[in-house]
Design an enzyme around this catalytic site. Structure first.
Site, PDB file in Angstrom:
ATOM      1  N   TYR A 134       0.853  -1.189   0.000  1.00 17.06           N
ATOM      2  CA  TYR A 134       0.000   0.000   0.000  1.00 17.06           C
ATOM      3  C   TYR A 134       0.889   1.240   0.000  1.00 17.06           C
ATOM      4  O   TYR A 134       1.552   1.530   0.989  1.00 17.06           O
ATOM      5  CB  TYR A 134      -0.907  -0.048   1.231  1.00 17.06           C
ATOM      6  CG  TYR A 134      -1.864   1.107   1.427  1.00 17.06           C
ATOM      7  CD1 TYR A 134      -2.018   2.115   0.490  1.00 17.06           C
ATOM      8  CD2 TYR A 134      -2.638   1.167   2.577  1.00 17.06           C
ATOM      9  CE1 TYR A 134      -2.910   3.154   0.686  1.00 17.06           C
ATOM     10  CE2 TYR A 134      -3.532   2.197   2.792  1.00 17.06           C
ATOM     11  CZ  TYR A 134      -3.663   3.198   1.845  1.00 17.06           C
ATOM     12  OH  TYR A 134      -4.542   4.235   2.054  1.00 17.06           O
ATOM     13  N   LYS A 162      -1.426  -1.126  -4.044  1.00 16.10           N
ATOM     14  CA  LYS A 162      -2.462  -0.094  -4.017  1.00 16.10           C
ATOM     15  C   LYS A 162      -1.742   1.233  -4.206  1.00 16.10           C
ATOM     16  O   LYS A 162      -0.984   1.672  -3.339  1.00 16.10           O
ATOM     17  CB  LYS A 162      -3.231  -0.102  -2.700  1.00 16.10           C
ATOM     18  CG  LYS A 162      -4.248   1.038  -2.595  1.00 16.10           C
ATOM     19  CD  LYS A 162      -4.947   1.058  -1.246  1.00 16.10           C
ATOM     20  CE  LYS A 162      -5.896   2.252  -1.153  1.00 16.10           C
ATOM     21  NZ  LYS A 162      -6.603   2.302   0.169  1.00 16.10           N
ATOM     22  N   ILE A 202      -9.119  -0.148  -5.347  1.00 14.19           N
ATOM     23  CA  ILE A 202      -9.466  -0.209  -3.929  1.00 14.19           C
ATOM     24  C   ILE A 202     -10.177   1.090  -3.610  1.00 14.19           C
ATOM     25  O   ILE A 202      -9.575   2.158  -3.574  1.00 14.19           O
ATOM     26  CB  ILE A 202      -8.226  -0.439  -3.055  1.00 14.19           C
ATOM     27  CG1 ILE A 202      -7.630  -1.806  -3.375  1.00 14.19           C
ATOM     28  CG2 ILE A 202      -8.593  -0.351  -1.572  1.00 14.19           C
ATOM     29  CD1 ILE A 202      -6.384  -2.160  -2.587  1.00 14.19           C
TER      30      ILE A 202
END
Length: 295
Positions: A134, A162, A202
């Site tokens: 992330y 992400k 996401i």
């Protein structure tokens, strides 16, 4: 073949009016989102207020979402924590509870050296569960640049990223330099991301507008730019809130407007001003009443 294709909703955590976690509403919200066509669920992320949850609450949130999914969609668990050992603990809990993967920030408690970032992901990789790294340099000190991701991607279980930098050029560079799946992480690049090669999103605002989010992402992935733009322009005023510090309050209010109330946010997050709520409501009503959105 991608493991995390499509729209994966970063779930809010429903609360009662006295700030207790409302597990029944969480279960119901998961069922509703799945019925609306989302491709995956992500509990215990920033939008889920993970930092305000006790360990017991956090475990139960994860277990509730996995139970509610009934295996219909993958559940990817947020593992954010200050210490690497705690991140590893949450990854192990996710794996043992039946999750499909985890979403993992780099070290968040200070500005680490590159070798410390890599060691952090090495420890996590040993858990043996698929990992979406992330990247959120807006809120944390570490920027997982394409060059750094190229090094991290050599670890066995790092399968995706992400990408939340807000720079759409990153998608191209990551795809060029790594074999990672790219999941766009900021809502107001939800159209540009798939057009540039992101295979997943996401998402935040699709907590409230899941069918619309899925439709937008599918149109963009199919290259139907004219149709995607029409829908995107109706939704983007709402999507901008996903990149603001008050995203949790804003998205929880959108869910109330969508007929899916989830209660307040826990302090230190407080209610927004009346002016902001009025603006969100006007933008929400304009979006859902558009013939493009309805169609």
């Amino acid at each position: 073949m991608s493991k995390f294709e499509g729209v994966h909703v970063a779930l809010v955590t429903p609360m009662t009016n006295d700030y207790e976690v409302n597990y029944q509403r969480l279960y119901e919200i998961c069922e509703w989102l799945i019925s609306e066509g989302v491709n995956g669920l992500i509990p215990a992320g920033s939008l889920g207020e993970y930092a305000t949850l006790s360990n017991e609450e956090r475990r139960k949130v994860v277990e509730t979402v996995i139970e509610a999914s009934k295996g219909h969609v993958p559940v990817t668990v947020g593992t954010g924590a200050p210490a690497t050992k705690d991140v590893v603990y949450w990854a192990e809990h996710a794996k043992n509870s039946g999750a499909s993967g985890v979403m993992a920030l780099p070290p968040i408690n200070y500005n680490p050296l590159e070798n410390e970032v890599i060691a952090h992901y090495e420890a996590l990789s040993k858990v043996g569960i698929p990992i979406i790294a992330y990247n959120n340099p807006r809120d944390y000190a570490v920027d997982l640049t394409p060059d750094l991701l190229a090094k991290i991607s050599k670890l066995d279980n790092i399968v995706g990223v992400k990408e939340f930098s807000g720079d759409i050029r990153r998608v191209h560079d990551i795809l060029e330099k790594t074999d990672l799946e790219v999941l766009i992480g900021v809502d107001d690049l939800a159209m540009e991301g798939p057009l540039c090669g992101a295979t997943g999103w996401i998402s935040g605002v699709p907590n409230a507008l899941p069918a619309e989010g899925v439709k937008l992402f599918q149109l963009a992935r199919a290259g139907k730019v004219d149709e995607a733009i029409q829908l995107y322009r109706k939704l983007i005023p709402l999507f901008h809130y996903d990149a603001e510090p008050q995203l949790v309050q804003a998205i929880k209010y959108m869910m109330e407007l969508a007929g899916q109330p989830v209660g307040p946010t826990r302090p230190p997050r407080l209610a927004l001003t009346d002016e902001v709520y009025v603006a969100i409501k006007e933008q929400f009503q304009k979006a859902i009443n558009s013939p493009v959105t309805k169609g």
